[in-house]
Write a protein that holds these residues in place. Structure first.
Motif, short mmCIF file in Angstrom:
data_model
loop_
_atom_site.label_atom_id
_atom_site.label_comp_id
_atom_site.label_asym_id
_atom_site.label_seq_id
_atom_site.Cartn_x
_atom_site.Cartn_y
_atom_site.Cartn_z
N GLU A 44 26.43 47.61 43.14
CA GLU A 44 27.10 48.07 41.94
C GLU A 44 26.26 47.73 40.72
O GLU A 44 25.80 46.61 40.57
N LYS A 45 26.12 48.69 39.83
CA LYS A 45 25.25 48.50 38.68
C LYS A 45 25.79 47.44 37.74
O LYS A 45 25.05 46.76 37.07
N ASP A 46 27.13 47.30 37.69
CA ASP A 46 27.70 46.35 36.74
C ASP A 46 27.94 44.99 37.35
O ASP A 46 28.50 44.11 36.72
N ASP A 47 27.51 44.79 38.62
CA ASP A 47 27.74 43.51 39.28
C ASP A 47 26.54 42.61 39.06
O ASP A 47 25.84 42.23 39.97
N VAL A 48 26.27 42.27 37.78
CA VAL A 48 25.10 41.49 37.45
C VAL A 48 25.38 40.01 37.48
O VAL A 48 24.48 39.21 37.62
N VAL A 49 26.62 39.61 37.34
CA VAL A 49 26.99 38.21 37.39
C VAL A 49 27.98 38.04 38.53
O VAL A 49 29.11 38.49 38.43
N GLU A 50 27.55 37.40 39.59
CA GLU A 50 28.35 37.39 40.79
C GLU A 50 29.71 36.75 40.58
O GLU A 50 30.71 37.16 41.17
N GLU A 51 29.79 35.75 39.72
CA GLU A 51 31.05 35.03 39.59
C GLU A 51 32.06 35.71 38.68
O GLU A 51 33.01 35.10 38.24
N VAL A 52 31.86 37.01 38.38
CA VAL A 52 33.02 37.77 37.92
C VAL A 52 33.85 38.12 39.15
O VAL A 52 34.93 38.66 39.06
N ARG A 53 33.30 37.81 40.33
CA ARG A 53 33.98 38.06 41.59
C ARG A 53 34.96 36.93 41.86
O ARG A 53 34.77 36.10 42.73
N HIS A 54 36.01 36.83 41.10
CA HIS A 54 37.04 35.84 41.35
C HIS A 54 38.40 36.52 41.30
O HIS A 54 38.54 37.66 40.88
N GLY A 55 39.41 35.79 41.74
CA GLY A 55 40.74 36.38 41.83
C GLY A 55 41.64 36.07 40.67
O GLY A 55 42.87 36.13 40.81
N GLY A 56 41.05 35.72 39.55
CA GLY A 56 41.88 35.39 38.39
C GLY A 56 42.42 33.96 38.45
O GLY A 56 41.90 33.10 39.16
N GLN A 57 43.50 33.70 37.73
CA GLN A 57 44.08 32.36 37.64
C GLN A 57 45.26 32.24 38.60
O GLN A 57 46.10 33.14 38.70
N CYS A 58 45.31 31.12 39.30
CA CYS A 58 46.40 30.87 40.24
C CYS A 58 47.71 30.63 39.47
O CYS A 58 47.74 29.84 38.51
N GLY A 59 48.78 31.33 39.88
CA GLY A 59 50.07 31.17 39.20
C GLY A 59 50.76 29.86 39.50
O GLY A 59 51.73 29.52 38.81
N MET A 60 50.26 29.09 40.46
CA MET A 60 50.87 27.81 40.79
C MET A 60 50.16 26.65 40.08
O MET A 60 50.76 25.93 39.29
N CYS A 61 48.87 26.47 40.38
CA CYS A 61 48.15 25.32 39.83
C CYS A 61 47.45 25.64 38.51
O CYS A 61 46.93 24.74 37.84
N GLU A 62 47.40 26.92 38.16
CA GLU A 62 46.81 27.39 36.91
C GLU A 62 45.30 27.14 36.83
O GLU A 62 44.73 27.09 35.75
N GLU A 63 44.67 26.96 37.99
CA GLU A 63 43.22 26.86 38.05
C GLU A 63 42.65 28.18 38.55
O GLU A 63 43.36 29.01 39.11
N GLN A 64 41.32 28.34 38.37
CA GLN A 64 40.69 29.61 38.70
C GLN A 64 40.55 29.78 40.21
O GLN A 64 40.37 28.81 40.95
N ILE A 65 40.60 31.01 40.65
CA ILE A 65 40.33 31.34 42.05
C ILE A 65 38.92 31.92 42.11
O ILE A 65 38.64 32.97 41.53
N TRP A 66 38.02 31.21 42.80
CA TRP A 66 36.62 31.61 42.85
C TRP A 66 36.28 32.18 44.21
O TRP A 66 36.98 31.99 45.20
N SER A 67 35.12 32.86 44.27
CA SER A 67 34.73 33.52 45.51
C SER A 67 34.50 32.52 46.64
O SER A 67 34.65 32.86 47.81
N PHE A 68 34.13 31.28 46.33
CA PHE A 68 33.91 30.33 47.41
C PHE A 68 35.21 29.83 48.04
O PHE A 68 35.18 29.10 49.02
N HIS A 69 36.36 30.22 47.47
CA HIS A 69 37.63 29.92 48.12
C HIS A 69 37.91 30.86 49.29
O HIS A 69 38.90 30.70 50.00
N VAL A 70 37.06 31.85 49.48
CA VAL A 70 37.06 32.79 50.61
C VAL A 70 38.19 33.82 50.52
O VAL A 70 37.99 35.01 50.66
N CYS A 71 39.45 33.37 50.31
CA CYS A 71 40.56 34.31 50.27
C CYS A 71 41.67 33.77 49.35
O CYS A 71 41.67 32.59 48.98
N TYR A 72 42.62 34.64 49.00
CA TYR A 72 43.74 34.26 48.15
C TYR A 72 44.84 35.31 48.32
O TYR A 72 44.62 36.38 48.91
#
Length: 621
Positions: A44-72
């Motif tokens: 993808e042309k706009d995938d220049v920064v890999e860590e935009v690949r996250h799942g947003g903020q967790c509604g429980m702990c309010e911390e970020q969901i990152w790609s190294f968490h594998v799934c969510y």
């Protein structure tokens, strides 16, 4: 968001959200061989920064969901996300390490409290608590033992350490206070939360430091520690420290700043500086003196092709070549390294590649090789208040009588020259005519957007072009602490032609950027690719790498002398390997006796050859 895989048949109801949640897996990046030159056409042309690949903020702990968490867990219609370990947190926690004596009950409503583990105040957040001890634990601390990550920096799974500690980080080497991830198999491997969250592809890829050579950080110019993380692009040879790459003070890190922040603007406008010198010059036919004289109104007179000019510095009349390059039906060739044709101005000792120019009327008869750029024939007779020698005026000297064969050392660039000079005979102070007109400020492609001011550093300052200290004059950006020799800035053009390569060679700034190969088809130091074609040294390996500039860039070899005790005239040339040792030298060191890469006089009829300084001594006697 990058590529994800949604498991549609695994819907998960959760008390924190009214809609069922789908289990989402991150598609892990395909790490190609870092030395491969193949580009992924489907990327993808706009995938220049890999860590935009996250799942947003967790509604429980309010911390970020990152790609190294594998799934969510995720609700697409509501854009609501939960860590998998948060969503699957049981309603009752037994034997929790933070409070093993009693059970902790998960509350399905939000409350304002202070976590007894991390001592952070939580406002309207989910929590677990002990009804016996009035003990509160936030969701992040409650799920501590379940927070395992697969990080690309390490082959084992990492676990989040309990509580906040003070420790050094193996990623950046700095000491941090806060949350760390640790490898149970390799306890010494411990990274802080900030480094764990770093983008694994920040326009460039993150990797442990294992390089085939010893680069320096492109931001701070410091060395790398072999065990610490760096950001790198092997194709471009771009290497930076983790801290330097993520510093929001750097221009290219504006992606981490809010919109409209981080924009770096020029600190000057073209309209306010119409004559501002932009370096490097386009090619070897362009130079400082040409730009300076073109900005001086009335200094160059309009003359016609074939008109004659008499100068006091030369015994023959000069002919102006304006549109044609022939005289007496004989062609006069302009300087062309590709054709091994050399035509150097006797004034500035720079190539003559375009008309108009002046040539001695005896040139076609091979009696005199004197040639001048048009602007070199119209130089002012003296300079007042010169910046490096203000107490006396500097007078134009076509040749310096006290110097053997007219060779002098320029006081500004420190290069030898036998061209025209401006000098003060009283103080024995001489500068070549290019250095006589060095401006107070320039710009350079190696440091775009900022003024570079003329300076003479009083302390050790390495030049960004050649890494040698600036002991003479240079240019400096006070904002960025960028230094470059005056000679490196003004004498290295953007593009040169060399007889050893059919393609033009373009100037590159270390490391060589925007190139997919490890090397260019031809790549060499600027000092090893001189602009001047020395006809006597066609098979020699040129240069002298004592700085970024070829040592004899301001020398025009040629001419002959006669000395006592030798029957043949001696030609003034640059020494090559086959010239061997000086026939007259009394130097004790064998290296000093060698003639290779030095100014020499040699006999073209026999093997006699001597150093320039030995010839000056013999000629004087």
């Amino acid at each position: 968001m990058g590529s994800i895989t949604v498991v549609k048949d695994q819907l998960f109801p959760h008390f924190s959200h009214g809609c069922p949640l789908s289990l989402v897996y991150f598609q892990q990046p395909n790490h190609k061989n870092e030395n491969s030159n193949e580009e992924d056409e489907n990327e993808e042309k706009d995938d220049v920064v890999e860590e935009v690949r996250h799942g947003g903020q967790c509604g429980m702990c309010e911390e970020q969901i990152w790609s190294f968490h594998v799934c969510y867990y995720y609700c697409k219609s509501c854009d609501y996300s939960l860590h998998k370990f948060c969503a699957e947190l049981p309603m009752t926690l037994q034997n929790n390490p933070s409070h093993p004596d009693h059970n902790l009950e998960l509350h399905t409503y939000k409350f304002e409290y202070k976590c007894n583990v991390c001592n952070l105040k939580r406002k309207n957040a989910y929590f677990s608590s002990c009804n016996t001890c009035y003990y509160f634990v936030d969701i992040a601390c409650a799920t501590m033992s379940e927070q395992k990550i697969n990080h690309p920096s390490h082959r084992h799974q990492l676990e989040r350490m309990f509580g906040q500690i003070v420790s050094s980080c193996v990623a950046c080497g700095n000491e941090h206070r806060g949350v760390f991830f640790q490898c149970i198999t390799c306890p010494i491997f411990r990274i802080n939360l900030q480094c764990a969250w770093l983008p694994t592809k920040l326009l460039i890829q993150v990797s442990t430091n294992g390089n085939k050579f010893y680069p320096r950080c492109r931001v701070c110019d410091d060395k790398f520690e072999f065990h610490l993380w760096i950001y790198k692009c092997d194709k471009c040879r771009y290497y930076v420290h983790v801290d330097c790459a993520t510093s929001k003070r750097e221009p290219y890190m504006s992606i981490f700043l809010p919109a409209s922040a981080g924009n770096i603007n020029k600190n000057y406008t073209e309209d306010e500086h119409p004559n501002l010198l932009h370096c490097p010059f386009q090619d070897e036919g362009d130079n400082l003196l040409k730009h300076h004289m073109s900005n001086q109104k009335g200094t160059i007179c309009t003359q016609h092709d074939g008109e004659m000019l008499n100068l006091s510095c030369h015994q023959h009349s000069l002919i102006l070549f304006n549109k044609q390059t022939s005289v007496d039906e004989k062609m006069v060739s302009l300087h062309d390294p590709m054709k091994r044709v050399q035509l150097l101005c006797d004034g500035c000792v720079k190539p003559i590649m375009t008309a108009p120019f002046y040539m001695c009327c005896k040139y076609v008869d091979e009696q005199c090789s004197f040639v001048l750029h048009e602007w070199c024939a119209n130089l002012p007779s003296q300079i007042q208040d010169y910046f490096d020698h203000p107490k006396h005026p500097l007078v134009l000297l076509p040749k310096i009588p006290s110097k053997f064969f007219g060779v002098f050392g320029c006081e500004v660039c420190k290069l030898p020259s036998n061209g025209f000079a401006y000098g003060c005979r009283e103080c024995e102070y001489y500068v070549d005519i290019n250095c006589a007109f060095i401006p107070n400020e320039i710009t350079h492609e190696a440091h775009p957007g900022h003024f570079l001011l003329k300076v003479k550093p009083s302390t050790y300052q390495p030049c960004k072009a050649c890494h040698w200290p600036i002991s003479d004059w240079g240019f400096h950006c006070p904002t960025c602490d960028f230094y470059i020799h005056a000679k490196c800035a003004l004498l290295l053009p953007r593009e040169v032609k060399h007889k050893l390569d059919k393609h033009p060679l373009s100037l590159r700034y270390e490391p060589a950027e925007n190139h997919i190969e490890e090397y260019f088809c031809e790549s060499m130091h600027p000092a090893c690719a001189p602009l001047i074609l020395q006809s006597q040294c066609e098979q020699a390996t040129y240069g002298y790498y004592g700085s970024g500039v070829y040592e004899f860039l301001n020398m025009k070899f040629g001419g002959k002398i006669e000395i006592k005790d030798h029957p043949h005239p001696l030609s003034f040339v640059q020494g090559i390997q086959s010239d061997g040792y000086c026939s007259n030298c009394r130097e004790e060191d064998e290296y000093d006796k060698r003639l290779k890469y030095k100014m020499i006089f040699k006999c073209l009829e026999c093997e006699f050859a001597i150093h320039y300084k030995c010839a000056s001594f013999l000629f004087a006697n």
